[in-house]
Design a protein around this motif. Structure first.
Motif, PDB file in Angstrom:
ATOM      1  N   LYS A 111      38.564  18.429  29.196  1.00  0.00           N
ATOM      2  CA  LYS A 111      37.346  18.008  29.719  1.00  0.00           C
ATOM      3  C   LYS A 111      36.526  19.183  30.417  1.00  0.00           C
ATOM      4  N   THR A 112      37.330  20.117  31.297  1.00  0.00           N
ATOM      5  CA  THR A 112      36.816  21.256  31.877  1.00  0.00           C
ATOM      6  C   THR A 112      37.705  22.375  32.017  1.00  0.00           C
ATOM      7  N   TYR A 113      37.580  23.098  32.819  1.00  0.00           N
ATOM      8  CA  TYR A 113      38.198  24.377  33.078  1.00  0.00           C
ATOM      9  C   TYR A 113      39.742  24.052  33.096  1.00  0.00           C
ATOM     10  N   ALA A 225      52.181  31.851  17.513  1.00  0.00           N
ATOM     11  CA  ALA A 225      52.991  31.079  18.172  1.00  0.00           C
ATOM     12  C   ALA A 225      52.801  30.252  19.129  1.00  0.00           C
ATOM     13  N   LEU A 226      51.895  30.702  19.991  1.00  0.00           N
ATOM     14  CA  LEU A 226      51.612  29.910  21.533  1.00  0.00           C
ATOM     15  C   LEU A 226      50.227  29.197  21.239  1.00  0.00           C
ATOM     16  N   ALA A 227      49.418  29.578  20.586  1.00  0.00           N
ATOM     17  CA  ALA A 227      47.987  29.126  20.583  1.00  0.00           C
ATOM     18  C   ALA A 227      48.022  27.629  20.178  1.00  0.00           C
ATOM     19  N   PRO A 228      48.660  27.260  19.032  1.00  0.00           N
ATOM     20  CA  PRO A 228      48.544  25.653  18.998  1.00  0.00           C
ATOM     21  C   PRO A 228      49.165  24.711  20.004  1.00  0.00           C
ATOM     22  N   HIS A 229      49.827  25.360  20.873  1.00  0.00           N
ATOM     23  CA  HIS A 229      50.444  24.564  21.813  1.00  0.00           C
ATOM     24  C   HIS A 229      50.017  24.786  23.209  1.00  0.00           C
ATOM     25  N   TYR A 230      49.516  25.883  23.496  1.00  0.00           N
ATOM     26  CA  TYR A 230      48.779  26.371  24.826  1.00  0.00           C
ATOM     27  C   TYR A 230      47.284  26.723  24.788  1.00  0.00           C
ATOM     28  N   HIS A 231      46.592  26.688  25.925  1.00  0.00           N
ATOM     29  CA  HIS A 231      45.478  27.223  25.863  1.00  0.00           C
ATOM     30  C   HIS A 231      45.683  28.636  26.457  1.00  0.00           C
ATOM     31  N   VAL A 232      45.870  29.819  25.603  1.00  0.00           N
ATOM     32  CA  VAL A 232      46.469  30.798  25.952  1.00  0.00           C
ATOM     33  C   VAL A 232      45.575  31.684  26.810  1.00  0.00           C
ATOM     34  N   LEU A 233      44.468  31.573  26.786  1.00  0.00           N
ATOM     35  CA  LEU A 233      43.233  32.073  27.661  1.00  0.00           C
ATOM     36  C   LEU A 233      42.615  31.199  28.465  1.00  0.00           C
ATOM     37  N   GLY A 234      42.989  30.012  28.521  1.00  0.00           N
ATOM     38  CA  GLY A 234      42.433  29.037  29.267  1.00  0.00           C
ATOM     39  C   GLY A 234      41.209  28.304  28.715  1.00  0.00           C
ATOM     40  N   THR A 235      40.684  27.526  29.273  1.00  0.00           N
ATOM     41  CA  THR A 235      39.256  26.992  28.747  1.00  0.00           C
ATOM     42  C   THR A 235      38.146  27.227  29.692  1.00  0.00           C
ATOM     43  N   ASP A 236      36.812  26.968  29.017  1.00  0.00           N
ATOM     44  CA  ASP A 236      35.721  27.080  29.752  1.00  0.00           C
ATOM     45  C   ASP A 236      35.154  25.871  30.384  1.00  0.00           C
ATOM     46  N   LYS A 237      34.088  25.842  30.958  1.00  0.00           N
ATOM     47  CA  LYS A 237      33.265  24.882  31.606  1.00  0.00           C
ATOM     48  C   LYS A 237      33.517  23.573  30.825  1.00  0.00           C
ATOM     49  N   VAL A 238      33.172  23.320  29.755  1.00  0.00           N
ATOM     50  CA  VAL A 238      33.058  22.207  28.746  1.00  0.00           C
ATOM     51  C   VAL A 238      34.518  21.911  27.919  1.00  0.00           C
ATOM     52  N   GLY A 239      35.426  22.643  28.424  1.00  0.00           N
ATOM     53  CA  GLY A 239      36.863  22.513  27.792  1.00  0.00           C
ATOM     54  C   GLY A 239      36.860  23.151  26.587  1.00  0.00           C
ATOM     55  N   ARG A 429      29.022  33.671  34.841  1.00  0.00           N
ATOM     56  CA  ARG A 429      28.803  34.391  36.376  1.00  0.00           C
ATOM     57  C   ARG A 429      28.684  33.330  37.188  1.00  0.00           C
ATOM     58  N   ALA A 430      28.244  32.245  37.273  1.00  0.00           N
ATOM     59  CA  ALA A 430      27.994  30.953  38.238  1.00  0.00           C
ATOM     60  C   ALA A 430      29.256  30.596  38.816  1.00  0.00           C
ATOM     61  N   GLU A 431      30.424  30.968  37.929  1.00  0.00           N
ATOM     62  CA  GLU A 431      31.826  30.523  38.628  1.00  0.00           C
ATOM     63  C   GLU A 431      32.618  31.425  39.200  1.00  0.00           C
ATOM     64  N   LEU A 432      31.833  32.504  39.357  1.00  0.00           N
ATOM     65  CA  LEU A 432      32.513  33.705  40.268  1.00  0.00           C
ATOM     66  C   LEU A 432      32.568  33.460  41.906  1.00  0.00           C
ATOM     67  N   ALA A 433      31.514  32.506  42.256  1.00  0.00           N
ATOM     68  CA  ALA A 433      31.440  32.125  43.645  1.00  0.00           C
ATOM     69  C   ALA A 433      32.223  31.185  44.001  1.00  0.00           C
ATOM     70  N   SER A 441      37.436  33.408  31.870  1.00  0.00           N
ATOM     71  CA  SER A 441      36.446  33.465  31.006  1.00  0.00           C
ATOM     72  C   SER A 441      35.926  34.825  30.920  1.00  0.00           C
ATOM     73  N   LEU A 442      35.547  35.278  32.070  1.00  0.00           N
ATOM     74  CA  LEU A 442      34.669  36.778  32.044  1.00  0.00           C
ATOM     75  C   LEU A 442      35.735  37.854  31.689  1.00  0.00           C
ATOM     76  N   ALA A 443      36.999  37.492  32.242  1.00  0.00           N
ATOM     77  CA  ALA A 443      38.064  38.644  31.882  1.00  0.00           C
ATOM     78  C   ALA A 443      38.118  38.674  30.317  1.00  0.00           C
ATOM     79  N   SER A 444      38.273  37.427  29.534  1.00  0.00           N
ATOM     80  CA  SER A 444      38.507  37.632  28.269  1.00  0.00           C
ATOM     81  C   SER A 444      37.460  38.074  27.618  1.00  0.00           C
ATOM     82  N   ALA A 445      36.049  38.030  27.836  1.00  0.00           N
ATOM     83  CA  ALA A 445      35.012  38.489  27.271  1.00  0.00           C
ATOM     84  C   ALA A 445      34.833  40.008  27.566  1.00  0.00           C
ATOM     85  N   PHE A 446      34.937  40.224  28.865  1.00  0.00           N
ATOM     86  CA  PHE A 446      35.182  41.652  29.008  1.00  0.00           C
ATOM     87  C   PHE A 446      36.545  42.543  28.399  1.00  0.00           C
ATOM     88  N   GLY A 447      37.477  41.899  28.226  1.00  0.00           N
ATOM     89  CA  GLY A 447      38.498  42.656  27.623  1.00  0.00           C
ATOM     90  C   GLY A 447      38.311  42.789  26.183  1.00  0.00           C
TER      91      GLY A 447
END
Length: 474
Positions: A111-113, A225-239, A429-433, A441-447
Motif C-alpha cells: 500500500k505504501t512505505y 535468495a531474499l528478494a522473492p520473500h522480502y522487500h530487500v530495500l523497502g518500498t516507496d510511497k505507492v508500494g 526529497r519530500a519525505e526527508l522532512a 529510497s534516497l539511499a538506494s538511488a544514491f548508492g
C-alpha cells in the motif's frame, strides 16, 4: 501465451552502439599501439575492478532494452473454431526481459512505505476492533515476509536463506578463475597459472577483478535468495519495490551517458578538426557559433528545449501507440538536447590540437605531395586526436549520468513514466522532512548511482593515463 517483440528507438541505438563497440574492440586488437594502451589500462587494479562493475551494469541495461508486448488471453467461446480464427490481441504495456526476471518484485506491491526487510507497514492505519472500538496499528504487509508466522523472527529465516550464497559466489569466481587460468596455461600448466593469478603475478590485474566478481556474485545470490520473500530495500510511497526501481533506473543512466555521447561526437569531431585545420573564416564562424552557444546558461537552454519538445509530444498523441513509446521518445529527445548542447568543450580541445598537428612535418609533407584536405584530415589529423576523443568520452559519461539526475530532480528530465535515479530522488526529497525519516529510497538511488559514476570515473582515469602521451611514463 505469445509475445510480440517491440523495438524502441533507444533500443535500436543501444544495439547499434554495441555493434560499434565490438567493431572498435576488434580494430583495437589488430592495432598494436591501441592494444598496448588497453593493456596499460588492464594493469591497473582499479580499472579492472571498475570494468567488472560496469559490465554488470551494461548487462542489466541490455536486458532492459529487450522489449516485448504479451498476448492477451482470449475470451471463452462456445466454438473452438471461433477461438482459432479470433485475432491476436497484445497488451499495450511494454515489458522487458529484465521485467520478466524481476516479475515478483514488479507485481508484489504494497500500500505504501515499508522499511527494508520489514514485515509490517511503515505507516499506521486505523482499524476496527472486535468490540467496536478503533485502534492505530501497523498492519502486516501483503507480500513482505508473508511466509512468516505471527511472532516468528525474521533474522533466522534470512540467515538460513543466505547460508549457501558464499558458496555460490565462490563457484562463479572459481569458474572465471578456471577460464582465465586455462587461457594463461600455455607452457606453465593450469594449476601454476591459477596460482599466479591468485598471487597477483600476472600482467593484467586479474586478482582485483576476481575479488569484485566474487562480491557482485555474492550480492546477486543474496538478492535472488531474499528478494522473492522480502522487500530487500523497502518500498516507496505507492508500494513499489525500491530494488526493482533501482535496477530499472540503470538503463536510463546508461542510455543518457552513451547515446548523448554518440550524438555529441559527430558535431565535436567534425567542427573541431575542420576549424583547426582550415582556419580563416571557417574557424571564425565555428568559434562564433560555439561561443554563442556557450554564452547561454546550459540549464536554461536545456529546460527551454525540453519544454518545447514536451509541448510537441503532447499535441501529437497519435504518434505513439503506447505510453512506453511516448516515454522513450522523450528520453531520446533529452539525449539529443544534451548532445547538441554539450559538444562545444570537446570541439575546442580538438581545434587546439589540430592547430598544432597541421604544422608538423608529416602533415606539411602530405600537403606538398598533393594530398587533398579530406585525405589529410582522415589519415593524419583524425587518428592523432582520437586519444583526446576517447579520454573525453570516458570522462563525460559520469557527468551525463549526474546531469540526468539533476534535470529529473528539477522536473525537466525524463518522462514521469520512465524510472530513473533522478525521478527516485525527486520522489524521495519530500519525505526527508518526515519523522521518522523515509531514507531507504534516497539511499538506494544514491548508492546505485554512486557505484555507477565511481566505476566510470576510475576507468576513465585509467584510460586517460594510458592514452594521453603526456602522462605515459617513458
Amino acid at each position: 501465451m505469445g509475445v510480440k517483440p517491440v523495438l524502441l528507438l533507444t533500443d535500436l541505438l543501444v544495439f547499434t552502439l554495441i555493434v560499434c563497440a565490438v567493431f572498435f574492440a576488434i580494430q583495437a586488437r589488430r592495432h598494436a599501439p591501441s592494444r598496448e594502451a588497453w593493456r596499460r589500462v588492464g594493469r591497473q587494479p582499479a580499472a579492472m575492478a571498475s570494468a567488472v562493475i560496469l559490465s554488470v551494469f551494461a548487462i542489466i541495461g541490455v536486458m532492459d532494452s529487450l522489449h516485448y508486448r504479451s498476448q492477451l488471453p482470449l475470451e471463452q467461446s462456445e466454438s473452438a473454431a471461433v477461438e482459432k480464427t479470433a485475432p491476436v490481441v497484445y497488451s499495450t504495456e511494454v515489458l522487458s526481459v529484465l521485467d520478466a526476471l524481476l516479475m515478483p518484485l514488479r507485481v508484489q506491491m504494497e500500500k505504501t512505505y515499508s522499511v527494508p526487510f520489514a514485515r509490517e507497514s511503515f505507516q499506521r492505519e486505523t482499524v476496527e476492533q472486535a468490540d467496536g472500538g478503533q485502534a492505530r496499528i501497523t498492519p502486516r504487509l501483503a507480500y513482505g515476509a508473508r511466509h512468516l508466522q505471527e511472532g516468528e523472527p525474521s533474522l533466522p529465516d534470512i540467515a538460513r536463506r543466505l547460508v549457501w550464497t558464499p558458496f555460490q559466489a565462490l563457484a562463479v569466481a572459481g569458474a572465471l578463475l578456471c577460464v582465465v587460468g586455462i587461457k594463461r596455461s600455455r607452457g606453465v600448466g593450469i594449476v601454476a597459472a591459477m596460482r599466479h593469478i591468485l598471487a597477483g603475478c600476472t600482467e593484467l590485474a586479474w586478482r582485483p577483478a576476481l575479488i569484485v566478481v566474487f562480491l557482485v556474485a555474492l550480492l546477486v545470490a543474496a538478492g535472488v535468495a531474499l528478494a522473492p520473500h522480502y522487500h530487500v530495500l523497502g518500498t516507496d510511497k505507492v508500494g513499489q519495490d525500491v530494488l526493482y526501481l533501482s535496477l530499472k533506473s540503470i538503463r536510463t543512466g546508461l542510455v543518457i551517458g552513451t547515446l548523448t555521447t554518440l550524438i555529441m561526437l559527430p558535431f565535436a569531431v567534425m567542427f573541431g578538426i575542420v576549424a583547426g585545420y582550415l582556419g580563416g573564416w571557417v574557424d571564425d564562424v565555428i568559434q562564433y557559433f560555439y561561443t554563442v552557444l556557450n554564452s547561454i546558461p546550459s540549464v536554461l537552454l536545456i529546460a527551454a528545449s525540453v519544454l518545447m519538445m514536451q509541448v510537441m509530444i503532447d499535441t501529437h498523441p497519435q504518434w505513439f501507440d503506447t505510453a512506453a513509446e511516448r516515454a522513450d521518445a522523450r528520453l531520446l529527445a533529452l539525449c539529443a538536447i544534451l548532445g547538441i548542447t554539450s559538444w562545444t568543450g570537446l570541439c575546442r580541445l580538438l581545434r587546439g590540437e589540430t592547430l598544432k598537428l597541421r604544422e608538423l612535418d608529416y602533415v606539411q609533407a602530405a600537403r606538398a605531395f598533393g594530398a587533398s584536405t579530406a585525405q589529410i584530415l582522415r589519415r593524419h589529423i583524425l587518428p592523432n586526436v582520437m586519444h583526446i576523443v576517447l579520454i573525453t568520452v570516458a570522462l563525460d559519461f559520469s557527468i551525463l549520468v549526474l546531469t540526468e539526475a539533476v534535470l529529473s530532480y528539477v522536473g525537466i528530465g525524463v518522462d514521469p513514466f520512465t524510472i530513473s535515479f533522478g525521478s527516485m530522488i525527486n520522489a524521495a526529497r519530500a519525505e526527508l522532512a518526515r519523522e521518522p525519516v523515509v531514507w531507504w529510497s534516497l539511499a538506494s538511488a544514491f548508492g546505485f548511482m554512486l557505484t555507477l559514476v565511481l566505476a566510470a570515473n576510475l576507468l576513465a582515469d585509467a584510460v586517460r593515463d594510458a592514452f594521453d602521451p603526456r602522462r605515459q611514463i617513458r
